[in-house]
Design a protein around this motif. Structure first.
Motif, PDB file in Angstrom:
ATOM      1  N   VAL A 261     -53.754  17.319  47.701  1.00 19.00           N
ATOM      2  CA  VAL A 261     -54.360  18.506  47.492  1.00 19.00           C
ATOM      3  C   VAL A 261     -55.012  19.103  46.516  1.00 19.00           C
ATOM      4  CG1 VAL A 261     -53.495  20.828  48.153  1.00 19.00           C
ATOM      5  CG2 VAL A 261     -52.011  18.999  49.011  1.00 19.00           C
ATOM      6  N   GLY A 262     -56.401  19.436  47.028  1.00 19.69           N
ATOM      7  CA  GLY A 262     -57.331  20.314  45.919  1.00 19.69           C
ATOM      8  C   GLY A 262     -57.918  19.614  45.313  1.00 19.69           C
ATOM      9  N   ILE A 263     -58.024  18.184  45.344  1.00 17.98           N
ATOM     10  CA  ILE A 263     -58.677  17.127  44.470  1.00 17.98           C
ATOM     11  C   ILE A 263     -59.663  16.587  45.290  1.00 17.98           C
ATOM     12  CG2 ILE A 263     -59.030  15.576  42.539  1.00 17.98           C
ATOM     13  CD1 ILE A 263     -56.186  16.569  41.649  1.00 17.98           C
ATOM     14  N   GLY A 264     -60.964  16.907  45.271  1.00 15.19           N
ATOM     15  CA  GLY A 264     -61.756  15.872  46.235  1.00 15.19           C
ATOM     16  C   GLY A 264     -61.975  14.633  45.717  1.00 15.19           C
ATOM     17  N   LEU A 265     -62.828  13.685  46.929  1.00 14.62           N
ATOM     18  CA  LEU A 265     -62.904  12.329  46.608  1.00 14.62           C
ATOM     19  C   LEU A 265     -63.745  12.028  45.194  1.00 14.62           C
ATOM     20  CD1 LEU A 265     -62.549   9.457  47.424  1.00 14.62           C
ATOM     21  CD2 LEU A 265     -64.377   9.821  49.162  1.00 14.62           C
ATOM     22  N   PRO A 266     -64.748  12.700  44.938  1.00 14.22           N
ATOM     23  CA  PRO A 266     -65.364  12.236  43.814  1.00 14.22           C
ATOM     24  C   PRO A 266     -64.628  12.319  42.484  1.00 14.22           C
ATOM     25  CG  PRO A 266     -66.888  13.547  45.126  1.00 14.22           C
ATOM     26  CD  PRO A 266     -65.443  13.531  45.965  1.00 14.22           C
ATOM     27  N   ALA A 267     -63.813  13.490  42.475  1.00  8.15           N
ATOM     28  CA  ALA A 267     -63.195  13.654  41.203  1.00  8.15           C
ATOM     29  C   ALA A 267     -61.772  12.510  41.197  1.00  8.15           C
ATOM     30  CB  ALA A 267     -62.333  15.191  41.176  1.00  8.15           C
ATOM     31  N   LEU A 301     -59.291   5.925  50.353  1.00  5.08           N
ATOM     32  CA  LEU A 301     -59.500   7.105  49.997  1.00  5.08           C
ATOM     33  C   LEU A 301     -60.675   7.772  50.935  1.00  5.08           C
ATOM     34  CD1 LEU A 301     -59.401   7.193  46.045  1.00  5.08           C
ATOM     35  CD2 LEU A 301     -57.600   7.564  47.521  1.00  5.08           C
ATOM     36  N   ALA A 302     -60.366   8.793  51.434  1.00  3.65           N
ATOM     37  CA  ALA A 302     -61.437   9.486  52.519  1.00  3.65           C
ATOM     38  C   ALA A 302     -61.437  10.837  52.436  1.00  3.65           C
ATOM     39  CB  ALA A 302     -60.941   8.732  53.951  1.00  3.65           C
ATOM     40  N   ASP A 303     -62.520  11.394  52.848  1.00  6.41           N
ATOM     41  CA  ASP A 303     -62.715  12.901  53.092  1.00  6.41           C
ATOM     42  C   ASP A 303     -63.628  12.772  54.337  1.00  6.41           C
ATOM     43  OD1 ASP A 303     -65.501  12.243  52.101  1.00  6.41           O
ATOM     44  OD2 ASP A 303     -65.008  13.570  50.329  1.00  6.41           O
ATOM     45  N   SER A 361     -50.515  10.334  60.699  1.00  4.45           N
ATOM     46  CA  SER A 361     -51.570   9.767  61.305  1.00  4.45           C
ATOM     47  C   SER A 361     -52.917  10.052  60.326  1.00  4.45           C
ATOM     48  CB  SER A 361     -51.770  10.314  62.809  1.00  4.45           C
ATOM     49  OG  SER A 361     -52.249  11.635  62.655  1.00  4.45           O
ATOM     50  N   VAL A 362     -53.756   9.058  60.616  1.00  5.54           N
ATOM     51  CA  VAL A 362     -54.982   9.104  59.898  1.00  5.54           C
ATOM     52  C   VAL A 362     -55.828  10.515  60.441  1.00  5.54           C
ATOM     53  CG1 VAL A 362     -57.262   8.372  59.870  1.00  5.54           C
ATOM     54  CG2 VAL A 362     -55.508   6.620  59.711  1.00  5.54           C
ATOM     55  N   THR A 363     -55.641  10.970  61.398  1.00  8.42           N
ATOM     56  CA  THR A 363     -56.377  11.979  62.044  1.00  8.42           C
ATOM     57  C   THR A 363     -55.563  13.343  61.240  1.00  8.42           C
ATOM     58  OG1 THR A 363     -56.729  11.220  64.189  1.00  8.42           O
ATOM     59  CG2 THR A 363     -56.792  13.707  64.088  1.00  8.42           C
ATOM     60  N   GLU A 364     -54.361  13.284  61.336  1.00  8.31           N
ATOM     61  CA  GLU A 364     -53.542  14.401  60.340  1.00  8.31           C
ATOM     62  C   GLU A 364     -54.218  14.348  59.011  1.00  8.31           C
ATOM     63  OE1 GLU A 364     -49.133  15.862  59.431  1.00  8.31           O
ATOM     64  OE2 GLU A 364     -49.293  14.090  60.735  1.00  8.31           O
ATOM     65  N   ALA A 365     -54.086  13.404  58.311  1.00  8.97           N
ATOM     66  CA  ALA A 365     -54.051  13.268  56.923  1.00  8.97           C
ATOM     67  C   ALA A 365     -55.746  13.753  56.776  1.00  8.97           C
ATOM     68  CB  ALA A 365     -54.266  11.538  56.485  1.00  8.97           C
ATOM     69  N   LEU A 366     -56.842  13.440  57.450  1.00  5.20           N
ATOM     70  CA  LEU A 366     -58.168  13.787  57.296  1.00  5.20           C
ATOM     71  C   LEU A 366     -58.196  15.471  57.543  1.00  5.20           C
ATOM     72  CD1 LEU A 366     -59.939  10.828  58.914  1.00  5.20           C
ATOM     73  CD2 LEU A 366     -59.909  11.394  56.616  1.00  5.20           C
ATOM     74  N   ALA A 367     -57.575  15.909  58.494  1.00  7.93           N
ATOM     75  CA  ALA A 367     -57.455  17.196  58.881  1.00  7.93           C
ATOM     76  C   ALA A 367     -56.817  18.015  57.707  1.00  7.93           C
ATOM     77  CB  ALA A 367     -56.918  17.653  60.127  1.00  7.93           C
ATOM     78  N   GLU A 368     -55.813  17.429  56.992  1.00  9.13           N
ATOM     79  CA  GLU A 368     -55.032  18.127  55.899  1.00  9.13           C
ATOM     80  C   GLU A 368     -55.987  18.180  54.760  1.00  9.13           C
ATOM     81  OE1 GLU A 368     -51.839  20.666  54.468  1.00  9.13           O
ATOM     82  OE2 GLU A 368     -52.691  20.109  56.394  1.00  9.13           O
ATOM     83  N   ALA A 369     -56.712  17.048  54.542  1.00  6.58           N
ATOM     84  CA  ALA A 369     -57.470  16.669  53.381  1.00  6.58           C
ATOM     85  C   ALA A 369     -58.615  18.000  53.542  1.00  6.58           C
ATOM     86  CB  ALA A 369     -58.011  15.626  53.489  1.00  6.58           C
ATOM     87  N   ALA A 370     -59.328  18.092  54.535  1.00  6.87           N
ATOM     88  CA  ALA A 370     -60.436  19.170  54.861  1.00  6.87           C
ATOM     89  C   ALA A 370     -59.661  20.649  54.598  1.00  6.87           C
ATOM     90  CB  ALA A 370     -60.929  18.931  56.043  1.00  6.87           C
ATOM     91  N   ARG A 371     -58.604  20.783  55.229  1.00  8.02           N
ATOM     92  CA  ARG A 371     -58.083  22.260  54.810  1.00  8.02           C
ATOM     93  C   ARG A 371     -57.751  22.556  53.458  1.00  8.02           C
ATOM     94  NH1 ARG A 371     -53.383  24.820  54.736  1.00  8.02           N
ATOM     95  NH2 ARG A 371     -52.306  23.085  54.118  1.00  8.02           N
ATOM     96  N   GLY A 373     -59.069  21.174  50.798  1.00  9.07           N
ATOM     97  CA  GLY A 373     -59.946  20.695  49.766  1.00  9.07           C
ATOM     98  C   GLY A 373     -59.794  19.469  49.022  1.00  9.07           C
ATOM     99  N   GLY A 374     -59.123  18.545  49.778  1.00 13.02           N
ATOM    100  CA  GLY A 374     -58.531  17.450  48.952  1.00 13.02           C
ATOM    101  C   GLY A 374     -59.027  16.145  49.576  1.00 13.02           C
ATOM    102  N   THR A 375     -58.148  15.116  49.434  1.00 10.13           N
ATOM    103  CA  THR A 375     -58.490  13.560  49.855  1.00 10.13           C
ATOM    104  C   THR A 375     -57.258  13.285  50.485  1.00 10.13           C
ATOM    105  OG1 THR A 375     -59.854  13.490  47.685  1.00 10.13           O
ATOM    106  CG2 THR A 375     -59.237  11.803  48.742  1.00 10.13           C
ATOM    107  N   ALA A 376     -57.818  12.420  51.711  1.00  8.18           N
ATOM    108  CA  ALA A 376     -56.734  11.513  52.289  1.00  8.18           C
ATOM    109  C   ALA A 376     -56.430  10.241  51.669  1.00  8.18           C
ATOM    110  CB  ALA A 376     -57.065  11.528  54.127  1.00  8.18           C
ATOM    111  N   VAL A 377     -55.395   9.719  51.362  1.00  2.71           N
ATOM    112  CA  VAL A 377     -55.028   8.519  50.943  1.00  2.71           C
ATOM    113  C   VAL A 377     -54.173   7.746  52.008  1.00  2.71           C
ATOM    114  CG1 VAL A 377     -53.838   7.212  49.143  1.00  2.71           C
ATOM    115  CG2 VAL A 377     -54.683   9.494  48.552  1.00  2.71           C
ATOM    116  N   LEU A 378     -54.860   6.905  52.446  1.00  8.22           N
ATOM    117  CA  LEU A 378     -54.542   6.256  53.580  1.00  8.22           C
ATOM    118  C   LEU A 378     -53.849   4.661  53.286  1.00  8.22           C
ATOM    119  CD1 LEU A 378     -57.517   6.865  55.815  1.00  8.22           C
ATOM    120  CD2 LEU A 378     -55.610   8.338  55.480  1.00  8.22           C
TER     121      LEU A 378
END
Length: 426
Positions: A261-267, A301-303, A361-371, A373-378
């Motif tokens: 949560v709150g840490i983007g992929l580049p960071a 790792l995905a956003d 799910s992957v979809t849920e992880a990506l949606a929560e990462a977008a919401r 401002g974070g990063t999905a870890v699959l």
């Protein structure tokens, strides 16, 4: 506490079950409490206000009247029984329960399992638990004095119990329905005392792995400790469980993904630099496919813009995950490396649900990462054999490490303590 049987013991009990016809029965059932979000809860109750989700995830609307949500659930359960929505079976039984989606079938025994300390090596947990969910489930069990939904146990079968499950006849089913997700549920009752004794003898030398329901099993044991002290031995020395022979009806294991949560992929990639290889891939699906072909630790790792595979080619992350005196098999798992090394050491993030969330799910992880401002870890799923090896060695995987499917429906079979006469139901 009461003295448990020597090995695995699954006792007959008198189930509380819906009295409705097959078409409505499907509208009353729901998934287990911990995979239902607010939107699904709302949809289930809009389809039928009596759906079991009202009991397992009660509303706080009664607080204005001086009742907490657990008391609301107890009141709703009592009211539903009084108006005949549920009735208790006349005879104690072990129940054969089948789920099928048209492609795969799972079938097992529902009964009241004798609670055991993990040190007894009879009922094996493989995941750590969190205090919050245990406190929540404990408050619900105390208010309703019941087990409203079963935990899910698996064991290496063969023998009388497996035979009993395999030999039920379609025409003898006592309940059958199809839920809106397309899964057909069937239930049989085994009540013959001699037959039940043979099944009990077969199970006594076995042990089982908790596939789903670690928090509820921990709650069973907390309630047992509390009420054995206050009331003495009783039905709380057992807990509602579905026991499945994994050699005949083995479940599928899926990964539970993470969201930083709150840490983007580049960071995150900046913090990971120097620890492992990073490989740009086209999308999460391609990343997980490549991860499946990678030896050693791998995670995606995905956003919304990028997807990157992390690969521990030189085992630097895995080596940092080994704990002195720990279970070697545990340090080899992706989810262990993620939590022990990446989260706490490499990324320097507090390892709690506020900073590292969960997604089924992957979809849920990506949606929560977008919401957030974070990063999905699959993650890749952990093989069943690896889960069993960790549990047998006394290890505990990080919380929310595995998703076993299919999950038993809630609302089909419930267990009221008042329906079991005498200490521990004897």
């Amino acid at each position: 506490m009461s003295t448990p049987d020597a090995g695995l013991a699954l006792h007959p009990f008198r189930a509380l079950r819906p009295t409705v016809d097959a078409s409505r029965l499907g509208q009353l059932l729901c998934p287990p409490y911990d995979v239902i979000d607010d939107a699904e809860r709302t949809a289930l109750l809009e389809a039928d206000p009596d759906n079991a989700v009202a009991l397992i995830l009660p509303s706080d609307e009664g607080e204005a009247e001086g009742r907490d949500r657990y008391q609301v659930a107890a009141h709703q359960l009592q009211a539903a029984r009084q108006r005949g929505l549920y009735a208790t079976d006349a005879d104690p039984a072990l129940y054969v329960y089948e789920l099928t989606d048209g492609r795969a079938t799972t079938r097992g025994l529902i009964g009241a399992v004798e609670l055991r300390d993990p040190a007894d090596n009879v009922i094996l947990p493989h995941e750590n638990t969190m205090a919050g969910p245990v406190a929540d489930r404990l408050a619900l069990m105390i208010a309703t004095e019941s087990n409203l939904e079963p935990i899910y146990l698996v064991y290496d079968g063969g023998g009388a119990a497996s035979d009993a499950v395999a030999q039920v006849r379609p025409e003898d089913a006592i309940a059958q329905t199809t839920t809106p997700d397309g899964i057909t549920h069937r239930l049989w009752a085994l009540t013959d005392p001699e037959h039940l004794a043979v099944i009990g003898a077969d199970l006594r030398g076995r042990r089982a792995l908790i596939a789903d329901g670690h928090h509820r099993y921990a709650t069973y044991r907390e309630l047992q400790e509390l009420w054995d002290t206050e009331r003495g031995p009783g039905p709380w020395d057992r807990g509602l469980a579905l026991l499945v022979d994994s050699s005949s009806y083995g479940p599928q294991v899926h990964a539970i993904h993470r969201v930083v949560v709150g840490i983007g992929l580049p960071a995150l990639l900046d913090r990971t630099d120097g620890w492992c290889a990073t490989i740009e891939v086209a999308d999460p699906e391609a990343g997980l496919q490549l991860a499946g072909q990678t030896s050693g630790f791998a995670a995606v790792l995905a956003d919304a813009q990028r997807t990157v595979l992390l690969a521990d080619n030189h085992a630097k992350l895995a080596e940092a995950s080994v704990e002195a005196g720990g279970v070697p098999a545990l340090a080899e798992l992706d989810v262990t490396v993620l939590h022990r090394t990446l989260v706490g050491t490499v990324w320097a993030i507090p390892d709690d649900v506020d900073h590292v969330g969960y997604a089924h799910s992957v979809t849920e992880a990506l949606a929560e990462a977008a919401r957030t401002g974070g990063t999905a870890v699959l993650l890749r799923p952990t093989p069943v054999a690896a889960v069993a090896a960790v549990a047998a060695a006394g290890g505990r995987m990080p919380r929310k490490s595995t998703l076993f499917t299919p999950k038993p429906a809630s609302g089909l079979v419930m267990r009221l303590f008042a329906d079991e006469a005498g200490p521990a139901g004897h």
